[in-house]
Design an enzyme around this catalytic site. Structure first.
Site, PDB file in Angstrom:
ATOM      1  N   GLU A 196       0.851  -1.183   0.000  1.00 59.71           N
ATOM      2  CA  GLU A 196       0.000   0.000   0.000  1.00 59.71           C
ATOM      3  C   GLU A 196       0.897   1.246   0.000  1.00 59.71           C
ATOM      4  OE1 GLU A 196      -3.504   1.733   2.964  1.00 59.71           O
ATOM      5  OE2 GLU A 196      -1.739   0.744   3.814  1.00 59.71           O
ATOM      6  N   LYS A 225      -9.719   0.331  -1.949  1.00 61.96           N
ATOM      7  CA  LYS A 225      -9.917  -0.064  -0.554  1.00 61.96           C
ATOM      8  C   LYS A 225     -11.352   0.237  -0.127  1.00 61.96           C
ATOM      9  CE  LYS A 225      -7.652   0.631   3.960  1.00 61.96           C
ATOM     10  NZ  LYS A 225      -6.588   1.390   4.654  1.00 61.96           N
ATOM     11  N   CYS A 245      -4.308  -3.418   4.146  1.00 60.50           N
ATOM     12  CA  CYS A 245      -3.871  -2.966   5.474  1.00 60.50           C
ATOM     13  C   CYS A 245      -4.955  -3.086   6.538  1.00 60.50           C
ATOM     14  CB  CYS A 245      -3.366  -1.527   5.357  1.00 60.50           C
ATOM     15  SG  CYS A 245      -2.385  -0.961   6.776  1.00 60.50           S
TER      16      CYS A 245
END
Length: 543
Positions: free
Chosen positions: A296, A356, A407
């Site tokens: 990321e 995301k 994440c």
């Protein structure tokens, strides 16, 4: 004329102080025990391999809350929550000061306080350890959803990556794994309580044995037996062949929030480390990967709008010659930013994206910005909010379907499970932990990823900008791991799997079942209280 203090006055004063201390001490014992329980629970989390401390932590918490009134249960739960979460989440204030850290801990500790109230309420029921453990899982479920989409960090299951109960993640996910640990702790306390009660009552030896042994077998041995029975669900066998994967850790030029100011340096670090990997492959030092995974934020320069960034990425991907996933920040003309993973083909360039879906509140977007600014001006570092994506991220990389959870998403059960139910044979969790320095955060997150590997019986690859990057097998074991703030390229041949564990198949059902047990226990207590109140009113009316 000065007053004269006699020995009698001194003795009288000392006696009063001593009696005051004696009255005060009993009132401090249970809060002290609650605080100690919270500290033990914190110590059970990584990077310490002390997972077993969670059991005595809940045994001590059981003693603290057993038979308490509701108000006391709330207060003791709050003390335990603060003692647990203050050290666990200290990394959240690493670069922005103590105010956000303390605010987060205070908010999350209120959930633990409410859980303590619920545990105190059900502690008088038959088989109360079962109800109390279910109440704890109900509290975790609420904390994972509210507010702002929830914050599951600190779920008991995430401290058990090295524990004997880990296989239960494959049977019923993180709720069942956490329930087993909590049940063991409460069951241990109940067994000890019954032993002491029988001794105090001077019952016969036979009676003294039966009760505690039965409780211990149910609440302590049953979860252990369940974990052993679930072991066959944990496997590293390759069901769909293998893939050779590479995870790139390019590192960042400096720590802290300001590392983003050197976005081109971060991108160049990852491009250069990928080119070095290509040279190592050509020299026969490492195997040729089938695909490469970047972290990321490895390119915070939008490659669709910045020709230099596109050239840097394209050059590195062409050199390694295989599909590569790049973490990028996309900056559309209007609307929110996008935290995006881009599938980059060595011949065709970018061919697919995943945005995301669960963006981080107060990190990637600021809820109630004007109000929060009163307490901390650092909110203005997030000048433009990120927006969430909608589609599940599964990329076809050289014939391997790879699920993407970026994440923070790894903390959420649904975000990882969705990728597997959509066909992922391997899971990637690209992350960026540079903001949190050398804190325990990266190890806490790595433990989550290990639990997810067992939960879904998938290899999990974790490329991180600054570490710790890792390649995790479906049994939770780590085969490759980097050091923090050190450039690296992890390469390993890993098994690909397509079968679904019971946890993957059932989804939220285990959590819903445990929540129903908790609600049933609380309802039982409430119904009993209403009946007793009605009986008292009736008796008073008949007098």
């Amino acid at each position: 004329m000065s007053a004269t203090i006699t020995p009698v006055d001194v003795a009288a004063t000392s006696g009063k102080e001593e009696r005051r201390v004696q009255r005060l001490l009993p009132g401090l014992v249970r809060p002290g025990a609650a605080a100690l329980a919270g500290v033990l629970l914190y110590l059970s989390f990584p990077p310490r391999p002390l997972w077993w401390l969670a059991v005595p932590a809940f045994a001590l918490l059981g003693w603290t809350l057993y038979g308490r009134r509701l108000r006391a249960g709330f207060g003791l739960g709050l003390v335990a929550g603060l003692a647990f979460l203050l050290p666990l989440l200290v990394w959240t204030g690493e670069e922005v000061g103590p105010v956000p850290w303390l605010a987060l801990v205070a908010a999350e500790s209120l959930f633990v306080a409410a859980t303590g109230l619920g545990i105190a309420a059900v502690s008088r029921l038959p088989a109360w350890p079962v109800f109390a453990a279910a109440v704890w899982i109900l509290g975790e479920a609420a904390r994972a959803r509210f507010p702002f989409g929830g914050f599951p960090w600190g779920k008991v299951a995430f401290g058990q990556a090295d524990g004997v109960f880990l296989s239960l993640a494959a049977a019923g996910g993180t709720p069942l794994l956490g329930f087993a640990v909590v049940l063991c702790g409460f069951g241990l306390y109940e067994a000890l309580r019954l032993v002491l009660a029988h001794r105090a009552a001077r019952t016969t030896a036979t009676t003294a044995r039966r009760g505690p042994v039965a409780v211990a077998a149910l609440a302590v041995l049953a979860p252990v037996a369940g974990a052993l029975a679930a072991q066959p669900l944990v496997s590293v066998a390759a069901e769909d062949g293998t893939a050779t994967v590479a995870a790139i850790q390019g590192n960042v030029p400096r720590l802290g929030l300001d590392f983003n100011a050197q976005r081109r340096a971060v991108l160049d670090n990852h491009a250069d480390r990928t080119k070095q990997l290509a040279d190592d492959v050509a020299a026969g030092k490492v195997a040729q990967p089938d695909f490469v995974l970047w972290p990321e934020n490895s390119s915070d320069l939008d490659p669709y709008r910045n020709p230099d960034a596109r050239t840097a990425i394209d050059s590195a991907v062409r050199r390694i010659g295989v599909p590569t996933v790049v973490g990028a920040v996309l900056t559309p003309d209007t609307g929110p930013l996008r935290n995006t993973l881009v599938q980059w083909d060595p011949r065709r360039g970018p061919v697919a994206t995943y945005d995301k879906r669960h963006v981080q509140p107060f990190g990637e977007y600021i809820p109630m910005r004007s109000f929060v600014r009163i307490f901390n001006k650092d909110v203005d570092r997030v000048r433009r909010d990120f927006g969430p994506g909608e589609k599940v991220g599964v990329f076809d990389l050289a014939g391997t379907r790879v699920g993407m959870a970026t994440c923070y998403e790894a903390a959420f059960d649904w975000a990882v499970r969705d990728t597997v139910t959509h066909g992922a044979r391997l899971i990637s969790v690209p992350s960026n932990n540079a903001t949190f320095g050398f804190s325990e955060m990266t190890y806490q997150q790595l433990a989550m990823d290990r639990v997810r590997a067992v939960e879904h019986s998938r290899t999990v690859v974790v490329p991180v900008t600054s570490g710790v990057s890792a390649i995790i097998l479906p049994d939770g074991g780590i085969v490759r791991q980097s050091r923090m703030f050190t450039p690296d390229a992890l390469v390993a041949e890993v098994p690909l799997r397509s079968s679904l564990t019971p946890a993957t198949r059932m989804g939220t059902l285990p959590e819903a079942a445990l929540a129903a047990v908790a609600v049933g226990g609380l309802g039982w207590v409430a119904f009993g209280a209403v009946r007793r109140s009605a009986h008292r009113r009736k008796a008073a009316a008949n007098q």
